[in-house]
Scaffold this motif. Structure first.
Motif, PDB file in Angstrom:
ATOM      1  N   LEU A  99       0.809  -1.216   0.000  1.00 50.36           N
ATOM      2  CA  LEU A  99       0.000   0.000   0.000  1.00 50.36           C
ATOM      3  C   LEU A  99       0.845   1.270   0.000  1.00 50.36           C
ATOM      4  CD1 LEU A  99      -2.754  -1.124   2.529  1.00 50.36           C
ATOM      5  CD2 LEU A  99      -2.923  -1.008   0.038  1.00 50.36           C
ATOM      6  N   ARG A 100       2.101   1.174   0.417  1.00 51.62           N
ATOM      7  CA  ARG A 100       2.990   2.341   0.400  1.00 51.62           C
ATOM      8  C   ARG A 100       3.611   2.581  -0.981  1.00 51.62           C
ATOM      9  NH1 ARG A 100       3.624   4.689   5.285  1.00 51.62           N
ATOM     10  NH2 ARG A 100       3.525   3.402   7.146  1.00 51.62           N
ATOM     11  N   ARG A 101       3.539   1.588  -1.860  1.00 50.52           N
ATOM     12  CA  ARG A 101       4.072   1.779  -3.210  1.00 50.52           C
ATOM     13  C   ARG A 101       3.290   2.886  -3.918  1.00 50.52           C
ATOM     14  NH1 ARG A 101       3.445  -4.241  -5.445  1.00 50.52           N
ATOM     15  NH2 ARG A 101       1.346  -3.426  -5.323  1.00 50.52           N
ATOM     16  N   ALA A 102       3.911   3.514  -4.893  1.00 52.83           N
ATOM     17  CA  ALA A 102       3.252   4.587  -5.636  1.00 52.83           C
ATOM     18  C   ALA A 102       2.013   4.084  -6.360  1.00 52.83           C
ATOM     19  CB  ALA A 102       4.228   5.208  -6.634  1.00 52.83           C
ATOM     20  N   GLU A 103       2.071   2.857  -6.880  1.00 48.84           N
ATOM     21  CA  GLU A 103       0.920   2.320  -7.617  1.00 48.84           C
ATOM     22  C   GLU A 103      -0.158   1.761  -6.697  1.00 48.84           C
ATOM     23  OE1 GLU A 103       4.018  -1.059  -7.708  1.00 48.84           O
ATOM     24  OE2 GLU A 103       4.060   1.102  -7.958  1.00 48.84           O
ATOM     25  N   GLY A 104       0.121   1.645  -5.375  1.00 48.55           N
ATOM     26  CA  GLY A 104      -0.870   1.131  -4.446  1.00 48.55           C
ATOM     27  C   GLY A 104      -1.182  -0.328  -4.708  1.00 48.55           C
ATOM     28  N   ALA A 105      -2.354  -0.778  -4.247  1.00 50.22           N
ATOM     29  CA  ALA A 105      -2.759  -2.173  -4.435  1.00 50.22           C
ATOM     30  C   ALA A 105      -4.271  -2.276  -4.372  1.00 50.22           C
ATOM     31  CB  ALA A 105      -2.131  -3.054  -3.366  1.00 50.22           C
ATOM     32  N   THR A 106      -4.798  -3.225  -5.125  1.00 44.56           N
ATOM     33  CA  THR A 106      -6.231  -3.513  -5.066  1.00 44.56           C
ATOM     34  C   THR A 106      -6.464  -4.607  -4.037  1.00 44.56           C
ATOM     35  OG1 THR A 106      -6.154  -5.230  -6.753  1.00 44.56           O
ATOM     36  CG2 THR A 106      -6.478  -2.971  -7.533  1.00 44.56           C
ATOM     37  N   VAL A 107      -7.712  -4.790  -3.662  1.00 46.77           N
ATOM     38  CA  VAL A 107      -8.063  -5.851  -2.721  1.00 46.77           C
ATOM     39  C   VAL A 107      -7.666  -7.205  -3.303  1.00 46.77           C
ATOM     40  CG1 VAL A 107      -9.987  -7.039  -1.602  1.00 46.77           C
ATOM     41  CG2 VAL A 107      -9.897  -4.547  -1.586  1.00 46.77           C
ATOM     42  N   ASP A 108      -7.897  -7.402  -4.599  1.00 48.65           N
ATOM     43  CA  ASP A 108      -7.547  -8.679  -5.231  1.00 48.65           C
ATOM     44  C   ASP A 108      -6.037  -8.921  -5.221  1.00 48.65           C
ATOM     45  OD1 ASP A 108     -10.138  -9.495  -5.777  1.00 48.65           O
ATOM     46  OD2 ASP A 108     -10.185  -8.439  -7.701  1.00 48.65           O
TER      47      ASP A 108
END
Length: 156
Positions: A99-108
């Motif tokens: 979640l800290r990455r620039a691209e973030g993350a989806t729930v999947d």
């Protein structure tokens, strides 16, 4: 030189012979020493069955043949020094890093990375990250779906 101490609780690897040996322990450095060691067939069988990745045996069979199969398996054990001291990051730490990455993350994406179900991921977002850790989660609808990112610590 690899020296093995065979005790009641398994096999320990040493680089040099120990100064003292506890009662019931046997020190071996070669297959010949293992053949000559005062180990019962039952104890040899227990050592064999305790090794990772071997096919378990129920009977000893020929003691010499068991030792001939046991020695290469013992030699294949990794050195304790070569194993990293740092323990593997927890799944929670992995989720925070995603979640800290620039691209973030989806729930999947988080569910695939952790092996959790989607409702568990959403619960971690809400309960652990937001409420317990006080992190601020931002979400945005993007082409790949709703993407979550950690903005920073929440204001208390």
């Amino acid at each position: 030189m690899r020296i093995y101490i065979i005790g009641n609780d398994g096999i320990a690897l040493c680089r040099e012979a120990p100064a003292t040996v506890n009662d019931g322990e046997v020190v071996v450095a070669s297959k010949e020493e293992l053949h000559a060691a005062p180990l019962s067939g039952k104890r040899l069988l227990a050592l064999w069955n305790a090794l990772p990745g071997v096919e378990r045996r129920r009977t000893v069979g020929d003691r010499g043949a068991l030792i001939d199969r046991l020695w290469p398996a013992i030699e294949a054990l990794p050195d304790p020094e070569s194993q990293p001291d740092a323990k593997r990051p927890s799944k929670q730490d992995e989720v925070i890093a995603m979640l800290r990455r620039a691209e973030g993350a989806t729930v999947d994406e988080v569910a695939r990375a952790t092996g959790w179900q989607r409702h568990t991921v959403r619960g971690v977002f809400s309960g652990t990250l937001k409420k317990k850790l006080g992190l601020t989660l931002a979400s945005a609808k993007e082409q790949r779906g709703r993407v979550y990112r950690i903005d920073g610590p929440a204001s208390v």
